[in-house]
Design a protein around this motif. Structure first.
Motif, PDB file in Angstrom:
ATOM      1  N   TYR A  94     -11.724   9.239  -9.193  1.00  0.00           N
ATOM      2  CA  TYR A  94     -12.605   8.200  -8.654  1.00  0.00           C
ATOM      3  C   TYR A  94     -12.300   6.821  -9.237  1.00  0.00           C
ATOM      4  CZ  TYR A  94     -17.137   5.848  -7.761  1.00  0.00           C
ATOM      5  OH  TYR A  94     -18.128   4.975  -7.380  1.00  0.00           O
ATOM      6  N   LEU A  95     -12.086   6.756 -10.549  1.00  0.00           N
ATOM      7  CA  LEU A  95     -11.965   5.471 -11.238  1.00  0.00           C
ATOM      8  C   LEU A  95     -10.540   4.909 -11.298  1.00  0.00           C
ATOM      9  CD1 LEU A  95     -14.348   5.950 -14.315  1.00  0.00           C
ATOM     10  CD2 LEU A  95     -14.848   4.854 -12.128  1.00  0.00           C
ATOM     11  N   LYS A  96      -9.546   5.792 -11.349  1.00  0.00           N
ATOM     12  CA  LYS A  96      -8.164   5.330 -11.533  1.00  0.00           C
ATOM     13  C   LYS A  96      -7.616   4.729 -10.242  1.00  0.00           C
ATOM     14  CE  LYS A  96      -3.642   6.868 -13.208  1.00  0.00           C
ATOM     15  NZ  LYS A  96      -2.839   8.044 -13.620  1.00  0.00           N
ATOM     16  N   PRO A  97      -7.157   3.480 -10.292  1.00  0.00           N
ATOM     17  CA  PRO A  97      -6.604   2.873  -9.069  1.00  0.00           C
ATOM     18  C   PRO A  97      -5.320   3.591  -8.638  1.00  0.00           C
ATOM     19  CG  PRO A  97      -7.116   1.193 -10.712  1.00  0.00           C
ATOM     20  CD  PRO A  97      -7.209   2.524 -11.401  1.00  0.00           C
ATOM     21  N   LEU A 135      -4.784  -4.368   3.800  1.00  0.00           N
ATOM     22  CA  LEU A 135      -5.734  -5.023   4.698  1.00  0.00           C
ATOM     23  C   LEU A 135      -6.750  -4.018   5.228  1.00  0.00           C
ATOM     24  CD1 LEU A 135      -6.608  -7.601   6.181  1.00  0.00           C
ATOM     25  CD2 LEU A 135      -5.049  -6.974   8.026  1.00  0.00           C
ATOM     26  N   GLU A 136      -6.303  -2.796   5.524  1.00  0.00           N
ATOM     27  CA  GLU A 136      -7.211  -1.740   5.983  1.00  0.00           C
ATOM     28  C   GLU A 136      -8.279  -1.446   4.931  1.00  0.00           C
ATOM     29  OE1 GLU A 136      -5.194   1.819   7.121  1.00  0.00           O
ATOM     30  OE2 GLU A 136      -3.987   0.816   8.642  1.00  0.00           O
ATOM     31  N   ILE A 137      -7.832  -1.327   3.666  1.00  0.00           N
ATOM     32  CA  ILE A 137      -8.768  -1.065   2.559  1.00  0.00           C
ATOM     33  C   ILE A 137      -9.752  -2.233   2.415  1.00  0.00           C
ATOM     34  CG2 ILE A 137      -8.975  -0.694   0.066  1.00  0.00           C
ATOM     35  CD1 ILE A 137      -6.168   0.611   0.172  1.00  0.00           C
ATOM     36  N   LEU A 138      -9.226  -3.443   2.522  1.00  0.00           N
ATOM     37  CA  LEU A 138     -10.049  -4.652   2.422  1.00  0.00           C
ATOM     38  C   LEU A 138     -11.132  -4.658   3.508  1.00  0.00           C
ATOM     39  CD1 LEU A 138     -10.186  -7.394   0.828  1.00  0.00           C
ATOM     40  CD2 LEU A 138      -8.842  -8.372   2.694  1.00  0.00           C
ATOM     41  N   LEU A 139     -10.743  -4.315   4.734  1.00  0.00           N
ATOM     42  CA  LEU A 139     -11.690  -4.299   5.851  1.00  0.00           C
ATOM     43  C   LEU A 139     -12.687  -3.147   5.727  1.00  0.00           C
ATOM     44  CD1 LEU A 139      -9.259  -5.263   8.757  1.00  0.00           C
ATOM     45  CD2 LEU A 139     -11.004  -6.706   7.705  1.00  0.00           C
ATOM     46  N   ASP A 140     -12.234  -2.004   5.191  1.00  0.00           N
ATOM     47  CA  ASP A 140     -13.151  -0.886   4.910  1.00  0.00           C
ATOM     48  C   ASP A 140     -14.229  -1.330   3.923  1.00  0.00           C
ATOM     49  OD1 ASP A 140     -12.147   1.054   6.557  1.00  0.00           O
ATOM     50  OD2 ASP A 140     -11.026   2.129   5.006  1.00  0.00           O
ATOM     51  N   ALA A 141     -13.782  -1.999   2.858  1.00  0.00           N
ATOM     52  CA  ALA A 141     -14.720  -2.466   1.822  1.00  0.00           C
ATOM     53  C   ALA A 141     -15.685  -3.503   2.387  1.00  0.00           C
ATOM     54  CB  ALA A 141     -13.946  -3.040   0.635  1.00  0.00           C
ATOM     55  N   MET A 142     -15.169  -4.367   3.263  1.00  0.00           N
ATOM     56  CA  MET A 142     -16.013  -5.400   3.854  1.00  0.00           C
ATOM     57  C   MET A 142     -17.054  -4.795   4.796  1.00  0.00           C
ATOM     58  SD  MET A 142     -16.840  -8.532   3.994  1.00  0.00           S
ATOM     59  CE  MET A 142     -15.520  -9.530   3.330  1.00  0.00           C
ATOM     60  N   SER A 143     -16.639  -3.805   5.597  1.00  0.00           N
ATOM     61  CA  SER A 143     -17.606  -3.167   6.503  1.00  0.00           C
ATOM     62  C   SER A 143     -18.667  -2.408   5.707  1.00  0.00           C
ATOM     63  CB  SER A 143     -16.892  -2.225   7.477  1.00  0.00           C
ATOM     64  OG  SER A 143     -16.313  -1.129   6.803  1.00  0.00           O
ATOM     65  N   GLN A 144     -18.281  -1.836   4.563  1.00  0.00           N
ATOM     66  CA  GLN A 144     -19.245  -1.159   3.688  1.00  0.00           C
ATOM     67  C   GLN A 144     -20.275  -2.142   3.146  1.00  0.00           C
ATOM     68  OE1 GLN A 144     -20.007   1.873   3.048  1.00  0.00           O
ATOM     69  NE2 GLN A 144     -21.454   1.498   1.389  1.00  0.00           N
ATOM     70  N   ARG A 162     -21.174   7.173   2.549  1.00  0.00           N
ATOM     71  CA  ARG A 162     -20.049   6.386   3.056  1.00  0.00           C
ATOM     72  C   ARG A 162     -19.219   5.774   1.932  1.00  0.00           C
ATOM     73  NH1 ARG A 162     -18.628   1.429   5.707  1.00  0.00           N
ATOM     74  NH2 ARG A 162     -17.564   1.833   7.688  1.00  0.00           N
ATOM     75  N   PHE A 163     -19.892   5.266   0.905  1.00  0.00           N
ATOM     76  CA  PHE A 163     -19.176   4.636  -0.203  1.00  0.00           C
ATOM     77  C   PHE A 163     -18.253   5.630  -0.926  1.00  0.00           C
ATOM     78  CE2 PHE A 163     -18.558   3.083  -4.498  1.00  0.00           C
ATOM     79  CZ  PHE A 163     -18.322   1.732  -4.321  1.00  0.00           C
ATOM     80  N   PRO A 164     -18.751   6.820  -1.333  1.00  0.00           N
ATOM     81  CA  PRO A 164     -17.856   7.781  -1.993  1.00  0.00           C
ATOM     82  C   PRO A 164     -16.692   8.218  -1.104  1.00  0.00           C
ATOM     83  CG  PRO A 164     -20.138   8.386  -2.355  1.00  0.00           C
ATOM     84  CD  PRO A 164     -20.144   7.298  -1.326  1.00  0.00           C
ATOM     85  N   TYR A 165     -16.959   8.412   0.185  1.00  0.00           N
ATOM     86  CA  TYR A 165     -15.895   8.828   1.109  1.00  0.00           C
ATOM     87  C   TYR A 165     -14.804   7.760   1.195  1.00  0.00           C
ATOM     88  CZ  TYR A 165     -13.769   8.635   5.774  1.00  0.00           C
ATOM     89  OH  TYR A 165     -12.902   8.469   6.815  1.00  0.00           O
ATOM     90  N   LEU A 166     -15.209   6.487   1.320  1.00  0.00           N
ATOM     91  CA  LEU A 166     -14.223   5.404   1.405  1.00  0.00           C
ATOM     92  C   LEU A 166     -13.458   5.255   0.096  1.00  0.00           C
ATOM     93  CD1 LEU A 166     -16.205   2.646   3.372  1.00  0.00           C
ATOM     94  CD2 LEU A 166     -14.304   4.054   4.203  1.00  0.00           C
ATOM     95  N   ALA A 167     -14.165   5.405  -1.031  1.00  0.00           N
ATOM     96  CA  ALA A 167     -13.506   5.313  -2.334  1.00  0.00           C
ATOM     97  C   ALA A 167     -12.431   6.391  -2.474  1.00  0.00           C
ATOM     98  CB  ALA A 167     -14.526   5.433  -3.464  1.00  0.00           C
ATOM     99  N   GLY A 200      -9.393   5.231  -4.699  1.00  0.00           N
ATOM    100  CA  GLY A 200     -10.266   5.335  -5.878  1.00  0.00           C
ATOM    101  C   GLY A 200     -10.589   3.991  -6.494  1.00  0.00           C
ATOM    102  N   GLY A 201     -10.065   3.780  -7.702  1.00  0.00           N
ATOM    103  CA  GLY A 201     -10.341   2.554  -8.438  1.00  0.00           C
ATOM    104  C   GLY A 201      -9.891   1.295  -7.728  1.00  0.00           C
ATOM    105  N   LEU A 202      -8.851   1.416  -6.884  1.00  0.00           N
ATOM    106  CA  LEU A 202      -8.380   0.259  -6.113  1.00  0.00           C
ATOM    107  C   LEU A 202      -9.487  -0.220  -5.170  1.00  0.00           C
ATOM    108  CD1 LEU A 202      -6.157  -1.684  -5.159  1.00  0.00           C
ATOM    109  CD2 LEU A 202      -5.389   0.094  -3.565  1.00  0.00           C
ATOM    110  N   PHE A 203     -10.127   0.728  -4.490  1.00  0.00           N
ATOM    111  CA  PHE A 203     -11.239   0.390  -3.599  1.00  0.00           C
ATOM    112  C   PHE A 203     -12.393  -0.215  -4.396  1.00  0.00           C
ATOM    113  CE2 PHE A 203     -15.316   1.496  -1.642  1.00  0.00           C
ATOM    114  CZ  PHE A 203     -15.150   0.988  -0.355  1.00  0.00           C
ATOM    115  N   LEU A 204     -12.683   0.367  -5.572  1.00  0.00           N
ATOM    116  CA  LEU A 204     -13.788  -0.133  -6.405  1.00  0.00           C
ATOM    117  C   LEU A 204     -13.569  -1.589  -6.811  1.00  0.00           C
ATOM    118  CD1 LEU A 204     -14.478   2.871  -8.843  1.00  0.00           C
ATOM    119  CD2 LEU A 204     -15.722   2.254  -6.767  1.00  0.00           C
ATOM    120  N   ILE A 205     -12.345  -1.912  -7.225  1.00  0.00           N
ATOM    121  CA  ILE A 205     -12.028  -3.280  -7.658  1.00  0.00           C
ATOM    122  C   ILE A 205     -12.203  -4.254  -6.494  1.00  0.00           C
ATOM    123  CG2 ILE A 205     -10.172  -4.815  -8.452  1.00  0.00           C
ATOM    124  CD1 ILE A 205      -9.062  -2.306  -9.981  1.00  0.00           C
ATOM    125  N   ILE A 206     -11.640  -3.884  -5.327  1.00  0.00           N
ATOM    126  CA  ILE A 206     -11.744  -4.747  -4.141  1.00  0.00           C
ATOM    127  C   ILE A 206     -13.205  -4.930  -3.751  1.00  0.00           C
ATOM    128  CG2 ILE A 206     -11.234  -4.885  -1.657  1.00  0.00           C
ATOM    129  CD1 ILE A 206      -8.559  -3.462  -2.299  1.00  0.00           C
TER     130      ILE A 206
END
Length: 468
Positions: free
Chosen positions: A208-211, A222-231, A31-36, A41-47
């Protein structure tokens, strides 16, 4: 405040490895790699990293401290603190009860793939339609689910120190080494497609790493934020009673602050390495498009990637699915342990008897979930817009609906009823400092409950209506 449990971890290392084992599950690996890949990519990782050291830290601290201070499992802990809030313990108990119905089913899927790589070199697993034909068959999914559940039950049957801790001490270091080895191997891959374009693992790593801020609006952020929170819920095993139960097994002299930091690092490190392991490999052989396969990434896309690697792909595929089986097992153990610990107190029965009874009930429920792909197949629209059948429905109710709801109520309870000082006292009771206590007090009272309310409203489909 409650009677001392006979069961306990032998010390800090046993607790950290067992709790990290619970946290590191199938969700981290697919799930984590798919969401990233989906969320920049890196934007999801930072959040995600920001959320881990704020929200994740807050929820994990709360659960473990409640467990150790009350010396009670999740069902009884809230009632011990405040009689009016004992209902929250029963609601929390629902989460592992629901997750147990389908987690062993997914564990059975992983076991089937592991066997496929052991017996046929993974060639059949890479064929079109293999996954669908397997999960829709009448007998095979149930057989592999029972095999996976039997191993889980045996370890929980043996108890906390001789079963869960002993297993985690051996498996967790091995799991980390396997993930690191495949991650490094993924970076060495290279492939030239029919058009003559060459893709490398290092290019995949940059994906993967570059935002990526392409198409990021306030609504998309907000969608990305909520994806990260559910993860985060998937990842840290919070708000489902597991960490309260494990916390009740932690000895009073253990430095909780340090132990929780180690669990955060373990869990986040494994999730990061999983992305480093999967995204470059899929990119090399399938391009950016191959990473958009969502949940089917692990069971459909990756076997094709392993086959494209040639002879070495058979070995890598076997190692990969052994590793995923270990991760699934450590998480399933913690879920079953929570149910057993609660029911031991509720029905005043021995661990061995309750373990056998709950395992039989879990096997029957999981068999029904298996049949959700054939005999009981249906499709329904969920409030969050997704289309679901039986397994997805159980997952939605437990992870997307109940867990944010429980977290919200827990924040209100700790932040405004018993007050943050109650948790802070427990964190410092061993004589060790709690360096992030001001952050904790602010997060539990003001920020986390708001975020949990938004996450709950989004999962229930209410947020999307309001936003429009």
């Amino acid at each position: 405040m409650g009677k001392k449990k006979k069961s306990s971890f032998s010390g800090s290392i046993g607790f950290v490895l067992s709790a990290a084992g619970s946290a590191v599950g199938v969700g981290n690996i697919w799930r984590f790699p798919y969401l990233a890949a989906k969320d920049g990519g890196g934007l999801f990782l930072i959040i995600y990293l920001v959320l881990v050291v704020t929200f994740g830290f807050t929820l994990l601290t709360t659960d473990v401290a409640i467990g150790r201070r009350t010396k009670e499992n999740a069902m009884r802990a809230f009632g011990v603190i405040n009689e009016k809030w004992k209902f929250l313990g029963y609601v929390t108990f629902l989460v592992p009860a629901l997750i147990m119905t389908y987690y062993s089913v997914i564990g059975g899927w992983v076991t089937r793939y592991m066997v496929a790589y052991m017996t046929a070199g993974g060639s059949e697993a890479a064929k079109d339609g293999f996954f669908t034909s397997f999960i829709t068959s009448n007998v095979s999914p149930i057989v592999f689910m029972l095999l996976f559940l039997a191993v889980t039950s045996f370890i929980v049957y043996r108890g906390v120190e001789k079963g869960i801790e002993q297993f985690s001490r051996v498996i967790m270091p091995g799991l980390i080494l396997l993930i690191m080895a495949i991650a490094v191997f993924s970076l060495t891959l290279t492939c030239t497609d029919a058009s003559g374009a060459t893709r490398t693992g290092m290019q995949g790593l940059m994906v993967y790493l570059k935002p990526s801020f392409e198409g990021v609006t306030a609504e998309r952020f907000l969608e990305i934020l909520l994806d990260a929170m559910s993860q985060l819920f998937f990842s840290l095993s919070v708000s489902m009673g597991i960490m309260i139960t494990y916390g009740s097994y932690v000895k009073d002299e253990v430095n909780l602050s340090r132990s929780l930091s180690q669990i955060e690092m373990f869990d986040t490190g494994v999730a990061f390495l999983a992305g480093m392991m999967i995204i470059p490999a899929v990119f090399v052989f399938s391009g950016v498009e191959g990473m958009a396969s969502g949940p089917s990434l692990m069971f459909v896309s990756l076997p094709k990637v392993f086959e494209a690697m040639g002879g070495v792909g058979t070995i890598v595929g076997l190692i990969f699915f052994i590793m995923v089986a270990f991760a699934a097992l450590t998480s399933c153990i913690s879920i079953l342990e929570t149910l057993v610990a609660n029911c031991m107190e509720l029905f005043h029965q021995s661990r061995q008897k309750m373990c056998l009874i709950i395992s039989v009930i879990s096997a029957a429920a999981a068999a029904v979930i298996c049949m959700g792909y054939n005999v009981f197949y249906f499709e329904m629209k969920l409030p969050n817009g997704a289309t679901a059948q039986l397994l997805d429905l159980m997952d939605y109710v437990s992870n997307s609906f109940l867990m944010p709801f429980i977290s919200f109520l827990t924040c209100i309870f700790v932040g405004w009823v018993v007050k943050p000082k109650w948790i802070i006292e427990e964190m410092e009771s061993s004589g060790h400092p709690f360096g992030r206590k001001k952050l904790y007090a602010f997060m539990i009272r003001y920020v986390t409950p708001v975020m949990m309310a938004v996450l709950f409203l989004q999962s229930a489909g209410i947020w999307n209506v309001v936003a429009k």
